[in-house]
Design a protein around this motif. Structure first.
Motif, PDB file in Angstrom:
ATOM      1  N   GLU A 392       0.830  -1.205   0.000  1.00 58.74           N
ATOM      2  CA  GLU A 392       0.000   0.000   0.000  1.00 58.74           C
ATOM      3  C   GLU A 392       0.864   1.254   0.000  1.00 58.74           C
ATOM      4  OE1 GLU A 392      -3.399   2.168   2.812  1.00 58.74           O
ATOM      5  OE2 GLU A 392      -2.386   0.320   3.462  1.00 58.74           O
ATOM      6  N   TYR A 393       1.950   1.215   0.742  1.00 58.71           N
ATOM      7  CA  TYR A 393       2.853   2.377   0.789  1.00 58.71           C
ATOM      8  C   TYR A 393       3.439   2.664  -0.593  1.00 58.71           C
ATOM      9  CZ  TYR A 393       6.847   5.291   2.123  1.00 58.71           C
ATOM     10  OH  TYR A 393       7.751   6.318   2.216  1.00 58.71           O
ATOM     11  N   LEU A 394       3.897   1.622  -1.301  1.00 59.58           N
ATOM     12  CA  LEU A 394       4.507   1.825  -2.616  1.00 59.58           C
ATOM     13  C   LEU A 394       3.476   2.296  -3.641  1.00 59.58           C
ATOM     14  CD1 LEU A 394       6.956  -1.222  -2.830  1.00 59.58           C
ATOM     15  CD2 LEU A 394       7.519   1.182  -2.466  1.00 59.58           C
ATOM     16  N   LEU A 395       2.267   1.756  -3.572  1.00 59.81           N
ATOM     17  CA  LEU A 395       1.231   2.211  -4.488  1.00 59.81           C
ATOM     18  C   LEU A 395       0.890   3.679  -4.245  1.00 59.81           C
ATOM     19  CD1 LEU A 395      -1.182  -0.883  -4.522  1.00 59.81           C
ATOM     20  CD2 LEU A 395       0.403  -0.159  -6.318  1.00 59.81           C
ATOM     21  N   SER A 396       0.833   4.075  -2.972  1.00 64.25           N
ATOM     22  CA  SER A 396       0.572   5.485  -2.666  1.00 64.25           C
ATOM     23  C   SER A 396       1.736   6.355  -3.117  1.00 64.25           C
ATOM     24  CB  SER A 396       0.336   5.648  -1.163  1.00 64.25           C
ATOM     25  OG  SER A 396      -0.768   4.893  -0.735  1.00 64.25           O
ATOM     26  N   LEU A 397       2.950   5.823  -3.017  1.00 61.22           N
ATOM     27  CA  LEU A 397       4.132   6.587  -3.416  1.00 61.22           C
ATOM     28  C   LEU A 397       4.126   6.876  -4.916  1.00 61.22           C
ATOM     29  CD1 LEU A 397       7.024   7.717  -3.055  1.00 61.22           C
ATOM     30  CD2 LEU A 397       7.847   5.352  -3.259  1.00 61.22           C
ATOM     31  N   ILE A 398       3.961   5.831  -5.715  1.00 62.21           N
ATOM     32  CA  ILE A 398       4.028   6.048  -7.161  1.00 62.21           C
ATOM     33  C   ILE A 398       2.833   6.869  -7.650  1.00 62.21           C
ATOM     34  CG2 ILE A 398       5.434   4.009  -7.551  1.00 62.21           C
ATOM     35  CD1 ILE A 398       2.972   2.454  -8.294  1.00 62.21           C
ATOM     36  N   SER A 399       1.696   6.720  -6.981  1.00 58.37           N
ATOM     37  CA  SER A 399       0.545   7.534  -7.353  1.00 58.37           C
ATOM     38  C   SER A 399       0.779   9.003  -7.016  1.00 58.37           C
ATOM     39  CB  SER A 399      -0.704   7.017  -6.652  1.00 58.37           C
ATOM     40  OG  SER A 399      -1.831   7.823  -6.946  1.00 58.37           O
ATOM     41  N   SER A 400       1.382   9.283  -5.858  1.00 57.12           N
ATOM     42  CA  SER A 400       1.658  10.667  -5.463  1.00 57.12           C
ATOM     43  C   SER A 400       2.706  11.296  -6.369  1.00 57.12           C
ATOM     44  CB  SER A 400       2.128  10.706  -4.006  1.00 57.12           C
ATOM     45  OG  SER A 400       1.125  10.219  -3.140  1.00 57.12           O
ATOM     46  N   VAL A 401       3.690  10.506  -6.801  1.00 62.93           N
ATOM     47  CA  VAL A 401       4.715  11.043  -7.696  1.00 62.93           C
ATOM     48  C   VAL A 401       4.110  11.363  -9.065  1.00 62.93           C
ATOM     49  CG1 VAL A 401       6.866  10.507  -8.897  1.00 62.93           C
ATOM     50  CG2 VAL A 401       6.599   9.919  -6.484  1.00 62.93           C
ATOM     51  N   LYS A 402       3.200  10.500  -9.539  1.00 64.47           N
ATOM     52  CA  LYS A 402       2.515  10.805 -10.796  1.00 64.47           C
ATOM     53  C   LYS A 402       1.686  12.080 -10.676  1.00 64.47           C
ATOM     54  CE  LYS A 402       3.496   7.562 -13.841  1.00 64.47           C
ATOM     55  NZ  LYS A 402       4.010   7.858 -15.210  1.00 64.47           N
ATOM     56  N   TYR A 403       1.033  12.254  -9.535  1.00 66.14           N
ATOM     57  CA  TYR A 403       0.252  13.466  -9.337  1.00 66.14           C
ATOM     58  C   TYR A 403       1.170  14.681  -9.214  1.00 66.14           C
ATOM     59  CZ  TYR A 403      -3.295  16.605  -7.417  1.00 66.14           C
ATOM     60  OH  TYR A 403      -4.163  17.661  -7.217  1.00 66.14           O
ATOM     61  N   HIS A 404       2.349  14.486  -8.626  1.00 61.93           N
ATOM     62  CA  HIS A 404       3.336  15.566  -8.537  1.00 61.93           C
ATOM     63  C   HIS A 404       3.762  16.008  -9.940  1.00 61.93           C
ATOM     64  CE1 HIS A 404       6.936  17.797  -7.360  1.00 61.93           C
ATOM     65  NE2 HIS A 404       7.632  17.031  -8.214  1.00 61.93           N
ATOM     66  N   ASN A 405       4.012  15.057 -10.830  1.00 62.96           N
ATOM     67  CA  ASN A 405       4.369  15.404 -12.208  1.00 62.96           C
ATOM     68  C   ASN A 405       3.208  16.094 -12.928  1.00 62.96           C
ATOM     69  OD1 ASN A 405       6.843  14.190 -11.758  1.00 62.96           O
ATOM     70  ND2 ASN A 405       6.198  12.222 -12.643  1.00 62.96           N
ATOM     71  N   PHE A 406       1.994  15.642 -12.628  1.00 66.31           N
ATOM     72  CA  PHE A 406       0.823  16.262 -13.238  1.00 66.31           C
ATOM     73  C   PHE A 406       0.665  17.713 -12.785  1.00 66.31           C
ATOM     74  CE2 PHE A 406      -3.762  17.212 -13.073  1.00 66.31           C
ATOM     75  CZ  PHE A 406      -4.088  17.048 -14.403  1.00 66.31           C
ATOM     76  N   LEU A 407       0.922  18.004 -11.539  1.00 68.25           N
ATOM     77  CA  LEU A 407       0.830  19.375 -11.041  1.00 68.25           C
ATOM     78  C   LEU A 407       1.875  20.268 -11.701  1.00 68.25           C
ATOM     79  CD1 LEU A 407       0.225  18.838  -7.199  1.00 68.25           C
ATOM     80  CD2 LEU A 407      -1.445  19.515  -8.953  1.00 68.25           C
ATOM     81  N   ILE A 408       3.047  19.731 -11.941  1.00 65.35           N
ATOM     82  CA  ILE A 408       4.090  20.528 -12.596  1.00 65.35           C
ATOM     83  C   ILE A 408       3.700  20.833 -14.046  1.00 65.35           C
ATOM     84  CG2 ILE A 408       6.489  20.505 -13.348  1.00 65.35           C
ATOM     85  CD1 ILE A 408       7.175  18.879 -10.887  1.00 65.35           C
ATOM     86  N   GLN A 409       3.135  19.841 -14.706  1.00 71.33           N
ATOM     87  CA  GLN A 409       2.752  20.050 -16.101  1.00 71.33           C
ATOM     88  C   GLN A 409       1.568  21.017 -16.230  1.00 71.33           C
ATOM     89  OE1 GLN A 409       1.974  16.169 -17.690  1.00 71.33           O
ATOM     90  NE2 GLN A 409       4.143  15.506 -17.535  1.00 71.33           N
ATOM     91  N   ASN A 410       0.674  21.066 -15.258  1.00 71.12           N
ATOM     92  CA  ASN A 410      -0.507  21.922 -15.287  1.00 71.12           C
ATOM     93  C   ASN A 410      -0.421  22.986 -14.196  1.00 71.12           C
ATOM     94  OD1 ASN A 410      -2.521  20.352 -17.281  1.00 71.12           O
ATOM     95  ND2 ASN A 410      -1.452  18.860 -15.947  1.00 71.12           N
ATOM     96  N   PHE A 411       0.722  23.607 -14.104  1.00 71.11           N
ATOM     97  CA  PHE A 411       0.943  24.603 -13.065  1.00 71.11           C
ATOM     98  C   PHE A 411       0.015  25.810 -13.214  1.00 71.11           C
ATOM     99  CE2 PHE A 411       3.139  26.729  -9.784  1.00 71.11           C
ATOM    100  CZ  PHE A 411       3.292  28.060 -10.160  1.00 71.11           C
ATOM    101  N   HIS A 412      -0.299  26.203 -14.423  1.00 73.44           N
ATOM    102  CA  HIS A 412      -1.115  27.381 -14.676  1.00 73.44           C
ATOM    103  C   HIS A 412      -2.593  27.039 -14.889  1.00 73.44           C
ATOM    104  CE1 HIS A 412       2.452  29.875 -14.962  1.00 73.44           C
ATOM    105  NE2 HIS A 412       2.971  28.989 -15.817  1.00 73.44           N
ATOM    106  N   ASN A 413      -2.952  25.792 -14.671  1.00 75.62           N
ATOM    107  CA  ASN A 413      -4.348  25.379 -14.848  1.00 75.62           C
ATOM    108  C   ASN A 413      -4.924  24.970 -13.491  1.00 75.62           C
ATOM    109  OD1 ASN A 413      -6.826  24.545 -15.770  1.00 75.62           O
ATOM    110  ND2 ASN A 413      -6.040  22.755 -16.906  1.00 75.62           N
ATOM    111  N   PRO A 414      -5.625  25.851 -12.798  1.00 73.80           N
ATOM    112  CA  PRO A 414      -6.165  25.495 -11.475  1.00 73.80           C
ATOM    113  C   PRO A 414      -7.257  24.440 -11.536  1.00 73.80           C
ATOM    114  CG  PRO A 414      -6.948  27.660 -12.158  1.00 73.80           C
ATOM    115  CD  PRO A 414      -5.939  27.231 -13.180  1.00 73.80           C
TER     116      PRO A 414
END
Length: 737
Positions: A392-414
């Motif tokens: 569960e920890y690893l699944l949450s980790l990779i999911s959070s990192v994917k969301y982190h990359n998504f936030l960087i790509q859509n920084f100007h899109n609230p």
């Protein structure tokens, strides 16, 4: 669409090519001259030596680990590289050996080359996957023990039949159940129990792919700790085909991105999320037991990362060269030599809260008699519970990192921000660690073969998300107090104090016992000397005793006589003193009567002052020290008359009257009485009054001669009548007293 299960590690292609590899069994012997060497093979074609065909010169050193002779039975786990052939690519093989030793004197048939007191051999099984090593380890131990119990190593029938059984199971597909994980012998409970919160540090360190070096004196525990650690990554044990050499990269070549997902199938979910995270790919190496002869591979330029273990302490002296992190299993310590790695492995508050929860569950259910199973026999704290928590920890980790990359790509899109997720959830996993992980090969491989919206499948949130709380502080303090091991130190201190007190008590008792023994010996010696002297005295006879008694009697009588004479002399002196006092009293009366014959008051007072001064000085007038033995009483009277006549002739004013005659007669009479009562036995006492009388007479004569003019008779008569009798009475009382 590709099946998700076939995409896990690319087993669809490479797995079929390696399916034809049959397990091999070999015997490795330790020769006293040549060292470890392969003795025979089982399962290989007649006349073939796989060690030579596959270029395994280090196989004997891997099978017989350093320090294996120190235990009755020991196991070693290692990896072997099978080179590529015309129809199969290069891949990894895995070996497990059971080492035992036997006293050479117990052999039924002793070969001529056995010159040492013990015989040491290892039975080795080589397979294409470590997935079933837990079960295989138990079977290998039984077979090796039975072979040594024969005490005849020439009889190898039991080893041949053991290899045939493994080959039959391989042919039936019992060793190819890829969908089932076997973790027998890989105790996660022991790993968490020993390393506690550092267990998560080790897992995150594996994902960063540094150079990890494990050290321990027991080879089996050393290898099992490494297998337990990598088994925390779901599916990794089934996909280790590239771990035997840094040049292998078959996993990535056969890897493809999954396009379908069955949420009801766990393997499908793990495959779609990009698991396992392949940490053993190009430039990586895995060697549970690595001998010193393999150090050149570790130092090779192409080897970028590895997880290896060693039982030789020489590597500890060169840990800075061969490791970024050193795990010492003998001391249960972790030493991170790389500064950047140390910063990246610092756990966040959420990480620490999560691993402390698991550690507490393991400690609460720990059973010393059976460490691999909770004492409650329940699910919480069990092996499966721990694995699912890390999954569960690893699944949450990779999911959070994917969301982190998504936030960087859509920084100007609230509008791209998920409404139920606050901020960046990857910060709960430590931003430093995420930054370092993005630079690794396994991240690159995972990120390029997974969907960018994995956070829609698994919620991007840390299992224990949140800031620092009071519970975290209390838990942290409690853990630090436990790390101090105060109870153990107090127990050790009590034990040391008890030993010191016991030793001091023993020393004091020894000293007192010795002192008492010395005193008893001294008393016994004195008693013996007394008995010897008494015996010697009895032997001398009764004559000596009678002579001693006579001398003692004579001494006693002489002492009595002396004491009687001394007391008698003092009695005579006291009686004489009493009589002298009365004589001086009558002389004083006569002197008063003769005052009318011209003796002035000054001379009278001078005479009395002289007497009184003599008494004050402790020398009375009639003291025996002042008496003169040269004059008798009659001569004293005549001398007194001559002195009076001489003074009369010189002055011509003092005729000899009856009064003066009476005075002389009285003085003479007193002197006569004193001389008559004196004791002839004490000469010193009788001469004292004579000296006193002489001194008084001389003083009277001197007083007459020094007088110039006689005072009137009236004055001379008045003063003596009032003063002289009083002085006389006082002296009489003093003398009588």
């Amino acid at each position: 669409m590709a099946n998700s299960s076939s995409n896990i590690a690319g087993d669809g292609g490479d797995g079929n090519k390696t399916a034809g590899f049959m397990p091999l069994v070999t015997v490795v012997d330790f020769h006293h001259h040549r060292g470890p060497e392969v003795e025979r093979w089982f399962g290989a074609a007649e006349g073939q030596d796989p060690a030579v065909d596959y270029d395994w010169p280090l196989l004997p050193f891997m099978a017989l680990s350093d320090g294996a002779h120190a235990s009755t039975e020991d196991f070693s786990y290692f990896t072997l590289l099978r080179p590529a052939t015309d129809d199969t690519p290069a891949t990894s093989l895995f070996g497990i050996s059971c080492t035992r030793q036997l006293d050479a004197s117990q052999l039924l048939v002793r070969p001529s080359d056995v010159t040492r007191s013990t015989v040491q051999k290892a039975v080795v099984v080589i397979a294409d996957s470590p997935q079933f090593f837990g079960m295989l380890r138990e079977r290998l131990s039984v077979v090796t023990s039975a072979w040594f119990a024969q005490r005849e190593f020439g009889d190898t029938e039991i080893l041949r039949r053991f290899q045939e059984s493994l080959a039959e199971e391989k042919a039936r597909g019992q060793l190819n159940e890829e969908d089932r994980d076997q973790y027998l012998g890989m105790s996660l409970r022991e790993l968490v129990r020993e390393f506690r919160w550092q267990t998560l540090v080790l897992l995150k360190c594996c994902l960063l792919q540094p150079k990890m070096l494990f050290f321990g004196s027991r080879c089996e525990r050393l290898c099992m700790m490494q297998f337990s650690l990598i088994s925390l990554i779901p599916g990794l044990l089934r996909n280790l085909q590239d771990c035997a050499g840094p040049d292998l990269n078959n996993y990535e070549k056969n890897l493809s991105q999954p396009t379908s997902l069955r949420t009801s199938d766990r393997n499908s979910l793990l495959s779609y999320m990009g698991l396992p995270l392949q940490i053993f790919g190009k430039g990586s190496l895995f060697g549970p037991y690595t001998p010193l002869q393999q150090l050149d591979i570790l130092a090779d330029f192409g080897t970028k990362s590895y997880i290896v273990g060693s039982t030789n302490s020489l590597l500890l002296q060169q840990r800075d060269r061969y490791s970024d992190i050193l795990i010492n299993l003998d001391e249960n310590t972790i030493n991170i030599t790389s500064t950047s790695l140390r910063t990246a492995l610092a756990l966040s508050h959420s990480d620490r809260r999560w691993i402390d929860f698991i550690t507490q569950e393991v400690n609460d259910t720990w059973d010393d008699s059976n460490p691999q199973r909770p004492k409650t026999m329940g699910y919480r704290g069990s092996e499966e519970f721990i694995r699912l928590q890390f999954e569960e920890y690893l699944l949450s980790l990779i999911s959070s990192v994917k969301y982190h990359n998504f936030l960087i790509q859509n920084f100007h899109n609230p509008r791209a921000v998920l409404p139920h997720i606050e901020g960046d959830p990857s910060l709960d996993f430590s931003s430093d660690w995420v930054e370092h992980w993005m630079k690794t090969e396994n991240y690159r491989m995972w990120n390029s073969h997974t969907d960018s919206h994995l956070f829609d499948i698994v919620e991007p949130r840390h299992p224990c998300a949140g800031g620092l709380t009071i519970d975290d502080v209390q838990r942290r303090i409690q853990q630090q107090v436990q790390d101090l091991h105060l109870d153990e130190r107090v127990a050790v201190g009590k034990e040391v104090l008890g030993r010191n007190l016991a030793a001091g008590r023993d020393k004091a008792s020894t000293i007192f016992n010795k002192l008492y023994a010395d005193m008893e010996a001294l008393r016994e010696a004195q008693r013996k000397r007394a008995e010897e002297s008494q015996a010697a005295a009895e032997k001398n006879g009764s004559t000596t005793n009678n002579g001693d008694a006579g001398r003692a009697q004579q001494t006693g009588s002489s002492v009595g006589a002396r004491a009687g004479a001394y007391i008698g002399s003092w009695t005579s002196w006291a009686d004489q003193k009493r009589k002298q006092g009365w004589g001086r009293s009558s002389g004083s009366s006569g002197g008063g009567a003769g005052g009318g014959w011209g003796f002035g008051s000054k001379r009278s007072s001078r005479i009395f002052n002289t007497d009184s001064s003599s008494e004050k000085n402790g020398t009375p007038l009639s003291s025996p020290a002042l008496s003169s033995p040269g004059f008798s009483s009659t001569e004293k009277i005549q001398l007194s008359d001559v002195q009076h006549r001489a003074s009369e002739g010189n002055e011509g004013r003092r005729p000899l009257t009856q009064d003066s005659y009476d005075e002389s007669v009285l003085d003479a009479a007193g002197s006569v009485d004193e001389s008559e009562t004196s004791s002839p036995a004490s000469t010193r006492k009788t001469t004292a009054p004579e000296r006193d009388s002489k001194s008084v007479s001389v003083k009277l004569v001197e007083g007459d001669e020094l007088g110039n003019v006689a005072k009137p008779a009236t004055e001379e008569k008045d003063e003596p009548k009032t003063e002289e009798p009083k002085v006389a009475e006082a002296k009489v009382e003093e003398t009588s007293t």
